[in-house]
Design a protein around this motif. Structure first.
Motif, mmCIF file in Angstrom:
data_model
loop_
_atom_site.group_PDB
_atom_site.id
_atom_site.type_symbol
_atom_site.label_atom_id
_atom_site.label_comp_id
_atom_site.label_asym_id
_atom_site.label_seq_id
_atom_site.Cartn_x
_atom_site.Cartn_y
_atom_site.Cartn_z
ATOM 1 N N PHE A 273 -20.225 26.378 46.800
ATOM 2 C CA PHE A 273 -18.932 26.842 47.445
ATOM 3 C C PHE A 273 -17.745 26.319 46.415
ATOM 4 N N ASP A 274 -17.223 27.413 46.151
ATOM 5 C CA ASP A 274 -15.713 27.272 45.566
ATOM 6 C C ASP A 274 -15.924 26.979 44.165
ATOM 7 N N SER A 275 -16.981 27.142 43.550
ATOM 8 C CA SER A 275 -17.187 26.803 42.134
ATOM 9 C C SER A 275 -17.904 27.759 41.495
ATOM 10 N N ALA A 276 -17.583 27.562 39.994
ATOM 11 C CA ALA A 276 -18.142 28.534 38.874
ATOM 12 C C ALA A 276 -19.517 28.017 38.264
ATOM 13 N N LYS A 277 -20.049 26.654 38.955
ATOM 14 C CA LYS A 277 -20.947 26.030 38.155
ATOM 15 C C LYS A 277 -22.395 26.478 38.980
ATOM 16 N N LEU A 278 -23.365 26.798 38.234
ATOM 17 C CA LEU A 278 -24.666 27.488 38.595
ATOM 18 C C LEU A 278 -25.337 26.271 39.416
ATOM 19 N N SER A 279 -25.893 26.528 40.694
ATOM 20 C CA SER A 279 -26.634 25.842 41.291
ATOM 21 C C SER A 279 -28.080 25.751 41.035
ATOM 22 N N GLY A 280 -28.868 24.638 41.696
ATOM 23 C CA GLY A 280 -30.035 24.440 41.315
ATOM 24 C C GLY A 280 -31.002 25.615 41.476
ATOM 25 N N ARG A 281 -30.777 26.537 42.312
ATOM 26 C CA ARG A 281 -31.632 27.672 42.734
ATOM 27 C C ARG A 281 -31.212 28.749 41.843
ATOM 28 N N HIS A 309 -17.377 39.228 41.938
ATOM 29 C CA HIS A 309 -16.748 39.687 43.164
ATOM 30 C C HIS A 309 -16.566 38.606 44.017
ATOM 31 N N THR A 310 -15.653 38.506 44.750
ATOM 32 C CA THR A 310 -15.265 37.553 45.939
ATOM 33 C C THR A 310 -15.239 38.448 47.246
ATOM 34 N N ASP A 311 -15.021 37.499 48.541
ATOM 35 C CA ASP A 311 -14.683 38.375 49.682
ATOM 36 C C ASP A 311 -13.198 38.311 49.617
ATOM 37 N N SER A 312 -12.612 38.734 50.790
ATOM 38 C CA SER A 312 -11.153 38.760 51.126
ATOM 39 C C SER A 312 -10.386 37.520 51.361
ATOM 40 N N LYS A 313 -10.963 36.344 51.567
ATOM 41 C CA LYS A 313 -10.429 35.179 51.861
ATOM 42 C C LYS A 313 -9.990 34.825 50.571
ATOM 43 N N GLY A 314 -8.798 34.045 50.785
ATOM 44 C CA GLY A 314 -7.985 33.187 49.654
ATOM 45 C C GLY A 314 -7.037 34.142 49.052
ATOM 46 N N ALA A 315 -6.277 33.470 47.952
ATOM 47 C CA ALA A 315 -5.457 34.085 47.221
ATOM 48 C C ALA A 315 -5.779 35.237 46.224
ATOM 49 N N ASP A 317 -4.970 35.835 42.954
ATOM 50 C CA ASP A 317 -5.099 35.248 41.704
ATOM 51 C C ASP A 317 -6.305 34.340 41.716
ATOM 52 N N TYR A 318 -6.330 33.553 42.668
ATOM 53 C CA TYR A 318 -7.436 32.632 42.440
ATOM 54 C C TYR A 318 -8.767 33.272 42.632
ATOM 55 N N ASN A 319 -9.160 34.116 43.453
ATOM 56 C CA ASN A 319 -10.390 35.115 43.670
ATOM 57 C C ASN A 319 -10.358 35.610 42.369
ATOM 58 N N LEU A 320 -9.301 36.289 41.794
ATOM 59 C CA LEU A 320 -9.856 36.912 40.369
ATOM 60 C C LEU A 320 -10.244 35.926 39.202
ATOM 61 N N LYS A 321 -9.671 34.767 39.290
ATOM 62 C CA LYS A 321 -9.980 33.837 38.243
ATOM 63 C C LYS A 321 -11.503 33.217 38.460
ATOM 64 N N LEU A 322 -11.795 32.914 40.028
ATOM 65 C CA LEU A 322 -13.174 32.434 40.274
ATOM 66 C C LEU A 322 -14.024 33.529 39.862
ATOM 67 N N SER A 323 -13.757 34.739 40.128
ATOM 68 C CA SER A 323 -14.905 35.903 40.025
ATOM 69 C C SER A 323 -15.193 35.971 38.465
ATOM 70 N N ARG A 324 -14.027 35.905 37.847
ATOM 71 C CA ARG A 324 -14.385 36.055 36.265
ATOM 72 C C ARG A 324 -14.934 34.888 35.818
ATOM 73 N N ALA A 329 -20.055 32.884 33.528
ATOM 74 C CA ALA A 329 -21.224 32.006 33.626
ATOM 75 C C ALA A 329 -22.639 32.457 33.615
ATOM 76 N N VAL A 330 -22.660 33.545 34.443
ATOM 77 C CA VAL A 330 -24.029 34.457 34.642
ATOM 78 C C VAL A 330 -24.316 35.081 33.247
ATOM 79 N N GLN A 331 -23.071 35.820 32.481
ATOM 80 C CA GLN A 331 -23.480 36.248 31.128
ATOM 81 C C GLN A 331 -24.059 35.231 30.284
ATOM 82 N N LYS A 332 -23.614 34.020 30.184
ATOM 83 C CA LYS A 332 -23.926 33.064 29.316
ATOM 84 C C LYS A 332 -25.499 32.854 29.521
#
Length: 547
Positions: A273-281, A309-315, A317-324, A329-332
Motif C-alpha cells: 500500500f502507498d508504495s512503489a516497492k514490489l511485493s513478494g507476490r 494508474h491509481t484510483d481517484s483517492k488522494g491528490a 500530483d501524488y497519484n501521478l508520481k506514484l503511478s509513474r 518498477a515494472v518496466q525494470k
C-alpha cells in the motif's frame, strides 16, 4: 488540476434508455419447464429441410415479424456478397431497418457491410448493416449492393456503413436482399451471420468463391481504413473489425484480440500500500507476464507500453508520481526478464483514466480495478492455416474448436431466474449454451410478466461496459473466479462501443411475449461442459450445459 477521464465505452444514444437494475429472485436457481413459446421465442422453429432459415422479430421493439433465409455468401473479387430473403409474417406493411454483419469465429473478426446507407437505422443496430432489396423496391444503400443476377464492376471496399437503411415489407411478401462486405480470406470456410432480431445468429454459413490470400500470406494491400494498423490495434471504424475478449481476474484483467493485448496487473498484488516497492507476490506475477509477452508479442512493432494508474483517492500530483514510479518498477523487472529484444515505454497516468466507475455498492472492487499497471503490446502474426476451421488457444480462452453448425432452434429451458424493474417482473429463461469457434454463445429468453409493457429501450448493461444490450451478463467456470464478459467489436471510439449481441434487448413489449437474446463471450479454457451464467440483475445460474 488535470481532468479525470473515465475510460468507459458509453452507450450509443438510445431514446429513453432504461438501464435494468432490478433484484433477482431466490438465492438458488429456480428450475422451470419450458414455457409455451410464441413467435419471438426459440421453439416452434420452421422446418428448414436443410436450409438456413429462422423466424423472429426484427428491427425495433414490436417491429417486423418475419422469416429469414440465408441464401448464400460468395467471394466476388474485391468484395463478398451475402444473399438472403426476408418474408414478412405481419398482417400490416412495415418499414424497418434490417441490419446484418458477418462474424468469423475462428479469425476473431467482424465484417460490416460497406457503402453509405440510405436513411437512418434503428436504435441499437449493430454497426453497419445496409441491405439492398434485389427487386428494386428501395434505393440501394450508397450503391453497396446490386440486384440479384445483375452484373456490376467490383468496387474497392468502402468504410463500414453507419446504420442500416429502412426497408419496406408488405404482408406475406418476400424481399430478396443482398449486402456487400469486404473480401473474406480464402482460408475462411464458414462464418456466422448476425441479424438485428430475435433470430439472432445464423451459424455455419458456408463461404464460396475465390478470395484474397489468408492473413500472413502477403495479401494485396487493402484500402486505407479497412485493415488494422500494422503496429497496433485497429481504429474503431476498421472493416473488418477485431473482436476483443474481456476477462476480469483477481490478479489481472485482460482485453485481447488477434492484433493487440492489454494486460492490467492489479497493483494491490504487485505493490504494498502507498508504495512503489514490489511485493513478494510480484515476482511470480511478472514471471508469468514476461512469459506471455515472450510467446505472443511482436518485438518489431511498437514498444511494450507500461502505464501506471491509481484510483481517484488522494491528490492528483501524488497519484501521478506514484503511478509513474510503479510503471518504471515494472518496466525494470520486464527488462530483466526479456532483455533488449523489446523496446519499452513507461508512463504514469495517475487517476486520469479510470476503467471502473467508483462510488457505487462495489466501490472497493472498482477502486481495485482502477489501481493497475497496464501492459500493452502488438500480437505477433502467424501464417494462417489452410482450412480456417479452428482456432488456437489464447490467453484465458478455450482451445481449438470448429465454427458451430447451423442451429435452427435452441434447446429446452435449463432454469429460470426473476428480476424486478421499477415494479415490473421479468423472467430470464436460460437455454443451453454452445461453442462457435473461439466463443461461447450464451442463449436465453426474456419474458415480461407484468404489470405493464416493457419499455422499448430497456437494456441490461454493466456500468463499466455500456454500449451493449447484455454486458451485465457474464460467465464463470464452476468454482472459478475469472469473469468472462461480452465480446467487444473493435476499439472503442469516443464515447461508444458495440458488442456481439442482437443490438437491443427488446423486440416485443407485451406481457408474456418471450424475446430471444444472445451474447458472445470468450470461451473459458478447458472446453468446459458446464459453466456458471451470471445474468446480472437476474442472478446466477449454475451448471448451464455447453454443447
Amino acid at each position: 488540476m488535470p481532468a479525470r477521464k473515465f475510460l468507459l465505452p458509453i452507450a450509443v444514444p438510445l431514446t429513453g434508455l432504461m438501464v435494468a437494475t432490478g433484484c433477482s429472485g431466490s438465492d438458488g436457481t429456480e428450475k422451470s419447464d419450458p414455457p409455451t413459446t410464441k413467435a419471438g421465442g426459440s421453439s416452434g422453429a420452421p422446418q428448414t429441410g436443410g436450409r438456413l432459415v429462422k423466424e423472429g422479430w426484427f428491427g425495433s421493439a414490436d417491429g417486423l415479424r418475419a422469416r429469414v433465409e440465408i441464401k448464400g455468401l460468395e467471394r466476388q473479387g474485391a468484395k463478398s456478397v451475402l444473399r438472403y430473403a426476408v418474408t414478412s409474417m405481419d398482417s400490416a406493411a412495415k418499414s424497418v431497418p434490417f441490419g446484418v454483419t458477418l462474424l468469423d469465429p475462428v479469425g476473431r473478426k467482424l465484417y460490416r457491410p460497406t457503402g453509405t446507407p440510405a436513411g437512418g437505422g434503428g436504435a441499437g443496430a449493430p454497426a453497419g448493416g445496409a441491405s439492398t432489396p434485389t427487386d428494386g423496391a428501395s434505393t440501394p444503400a450508397g450503391g453497396a449492393s446490386t440486384p440479384a443476377g445483375g452484373a456490376s464492376t467490383p468496387a474497392a471496399p468502402a468504410a463500414p456503413a453507419a446504420a442500416p437503411a429502412p426497408v419496406q415489407f408488405a404482408p406475406g411478401a418476400t424481399q430478396e436482399l443482398t449486402a456487400d462486405f469486404p473480401p473474406i480470406p480464402s482460408n475462411v470456410q464458414k462464418v456466422t451471420v448476425i441479424t438485428t432480431g430475435t433470430a439472432g445468429e445464423f451459424t455455419g454459413v458456408p463461404v464460396t468463391g475465390t478470395g484474397p490470400a489468408p492473413a500472413g500470406d502477403q495479401p494485396a494491400p487493402a484500402p486505407a481504413g479497412d485493415q488494422p494498423a500494422p503496429d497496433g490495434p485497429a481504429d474503431a471504424n476498421a472493416n473488418p473489425a477485431d473482436l476483443y475478449d474481456i476477462t476480469e481476474g483477481e490478479i489481472k484483467d485482460v482485453t485481447s484480440s488477434g492484433s493487440d493485448v492489454k494486460m492490467n496487473l492489479r497493483t494491490d498484488v504487485l505493490f504494498d500500500f502507498d508504495s512503489a516497492k514490489l511485493s513478494g507476490r510480484a515476482k511470480q506475477v511478472l514471471d508469468q507476464a514476461a512469459q506471455e509477452i515472450r510467446e505472443k508479442a511482436d518485438p518489431g512493432k511498437r514498444p511494450l507500453t507500461i502505464n501506471g494508474h491509481t484510483d481517484s483517492k488522494g491528490a492528483d500530483d501524488y497519484n501521478l508520481k506514484l503511478s509513474r514510479e510503479r510503471a518504471e518498477a515494472v518496466q525494470k523487472e520486464l527488462q530483466n526478464r526479456l532483455g533488449t529484444t523489446f523496446r519499452y515505454s513507461a508512463h504514469g497516468k495517475g487517476e486520469a483514466e479510470l476503467i471502473a466507475k467508483e462510488g457505487g455498492s462495489d466501490d472497493a472492487k472498482a477502486r481495485s480495478r482502477n489501481r493497475r499497471v497496464e501492459i500493452s503490446y502488438v500480437v505477433r502474426q502467424q501464417t494462417a492455416g489452410a482450412t480456417g476451421t479452428s482456432t488456437a488457444a489464447a490467453d484465458g480462452r478455450g482451445g481449438t474448436v470448429q465454427p458451430a453448425a447451423f442451429r435452427a432452434q435452441d434447446g429446452k429451458t435449463v432454469a429460470s431466474r426473476f428480476g424486478r424493474f421499477a415494479g415490473a417482473k421479468r423472467r430470464l429463461d436460460v437455454k443451453p449454451f454452445y461453442r462457435d469457434g473461439a466463443y461461447l454463445v450464451a442463449v436465453f429468453e426474456l419474458v415480461n410478466e407484468g404489470p405493464g409493457t416493457t419499455p422499448p429501450d430497456a437494456a441490461y448493461p454493466h456500468k463499466d461496459y455500456l454500449g451493449g444490450a447484455f454486458t451485465s451478463f457474464s460467465v464463470l467456470l464452476p468454482g472459478g473466479t475469472d469473469v468472462y464478459r461480452a465480446v467487444r467489436i473493435g476499439a472503442p471510439a469516443a464515447n461508444s462501443a458495440t458488442y456481439v449481441d442482437p443490438g437491443r434487448a427488446v423486440f416485443r413489449t407485451a406481457v408474456n411475449e418471450p424475446v430471444r437474446g444472445f451474447v458472445y463471450i470468450p470461451a473459458p479454457p478447458g472446453n468446459p461442459s458446464t459453466v456458471v451464467f451470471d445474468g446480472g440483475p437476474f442472478g446466477k445460474t449454475n451448471n448451464v450445459p455447453v454443447s
